[in-house]
Scaffold this active site. Sequence first.
Site, short mmCIF file in Angstrom:
data_model
loop_
_atom_site.label_atom_id
_atom_site.label_comp_id
_atom_site.label_asym_id
_atom_site.label_seq_id
_atom_site.Cartn_x
_atom_site.Cartn_y
_atom_site.Cartn_z
N ASN A 10 -12.01 4.48 14.64
CA ASN A 10 -10.91 4.45 13.65
C ASN A 10 -11.78 4.12 12.50
OD1 ASN A 10 -8.80 3.80 11.81
ND2 ASN A 10 -7.91 2.48 13.24
N PHE A 11 -11.85 4.98 11.24
CA PHE A 11 -12.47 4.63 10.01
C PHE A 11 -11.79 3.59 9.31
CE2 PHE A 11 -15.57 8.48 9.19
CZ PHE A 11 -16.35 8.41 10.46
N LYS A 12 -10.42 3.73 9.47
CA LYS A 12 -9.56 2.71 8.59
C LYS A 12 -9.68 3.15 7.16
CE LYS A 12 -9.45 -0.80 12.03
NZ LYS A 12 -9.48 -2.41 12.26
N HIS A 94 -0.84 1.39 14.94
CA HIS A 94 -1.88 0.33 14.99
C HIS A 94 -1.36 -0.92 14.16
CE1 HIS A 94 -5.54 -1.36 13.41
NE2 HIS A 94 -6.25 -0.73 14.14
N GLU A 96 -2.37 -2.77 11.87
CA GLU A 96 -2.47 -2.80 10.56
C GLU A 96 -1.27 -2.27 9.95
OE1 GLU A 96 -6.33 -1.68 10.12
OE2 GLU A 96 -7.01 -3.49 11.22
N GLU A 163 -4.92 -3.27 21.58
CA GLU A 163 -5.72 -4.08 20.67
C GLU A 163 -5.14 -5.28 20.26
OE1 GLU A 163 -8.25 -0.69 18.49
OE2 GLU A 163 -6.41 -1.04 17.41
N GLY A 169 -11.29 -6.95 14.09
CA GLY A 169 -12.13 -6.92 12.92
C GLY A 169 -12.81 -8.43 12.70
N SER A 199 -13.17 -5.28 18.26
CA SER A 199 -14.55 -5.87 17.92
C SER A 199 -15.33 -5.17 19.15
CB SER A 199 -14.60 -7.39 18.11
OG SER A 199 -13.94 -7.99 16.80
P1 13P Z 1 -12.64 -3.36 14.91
O1 13P Z 1 -13.52 -2.53 15.93
O2 13P Z 1 -13.01 -3.40 13.57
O3 13P Z 1 -12.35 -4.94 15.60
O4 13P Z 1 -11.21 -2.62 14.83
C1 13P Z 1 -10.59 -2.17 16.07
C2 13P Z 1 -9.38 -1.32 15.70
O5 13P Z 1 -8.49 -1.76 15.04
C3 13P Z 1 -9.58 -0.09 16.12
O6 13P Z 1 -8.22 0.54 15.80
#
Ligand code: 13P
Length: 243
Positions: A10-12, A94, A96, A163, A169, A199
Amino acid sequence: MSNHKIIASNFKTNHTRASTRDYVEALDRGMRDIGYSEEVFLFPPATALDAFETESAIRIGAQNAYPTVKGSFTGEIGLEQLGEFAIETVLIGHSERRHILGESQAFIAKKFAWFKEQGFTIFYCIGEPLEVREAGDEAVRRYLVEQLEGIDTGYEKLVVAYEPVWAIGTGKTATPELIEKTHAVIKRLCDRPLLYGGSVKPSNIEEVLKVPGCDGALIGTASWEVSSMISMLEISEKLKTEN
Ligand code: 13P
């Protein structure tokens, strides 16, 4: 039984159109070099979506989309925009989007139903914030049940990602014991492939993928550098042949 794990990135809000193209090219090469023949899912930002031609099985998905073909939904993209690049995979739920963008479970369920109707592969994310984890196992179970409300857990193109919000993150990965325990709870609610996210990185992906009931990983930060992504695929590939 196949020991294949599903690895997704996931590039976000990272990478540009140009750097995504470079990334996909390097990943395509890297996957061939290490002999990785399974599908790998990438979720680039909307501006970088494209119908990349690759030899390796790189599948491009959208991080978000609105449940519409087209219309007046300022700032959103719909099926028409995804169809231009033959995209048939979407990430829904997700943390976020739930917590920063304020998406409700009702809206998430509506999106899910709509993209299911279109036959999309849906990566559906669930996971508890820290205060819920601290309230104990039953509070976590109830929270996860609520995040599955209105979701067709029998959908054959559904991939679930657990997650935990406190692990995203933060560099703080859930322990293998906690992943195993929580995955067992989720598997009872929904018997679909279940990824762990939070992570995951080259130094811990092996122990994450070895957790019983873990079918793969959804990776953010550590996947944004293509060499790090390829290292993780290599580890996953090695585990497959070990068993
Ligand atoms: P990180 O790997 O940066 O913790 O993010 C996980 C995530 O939210 C993947 O969708």
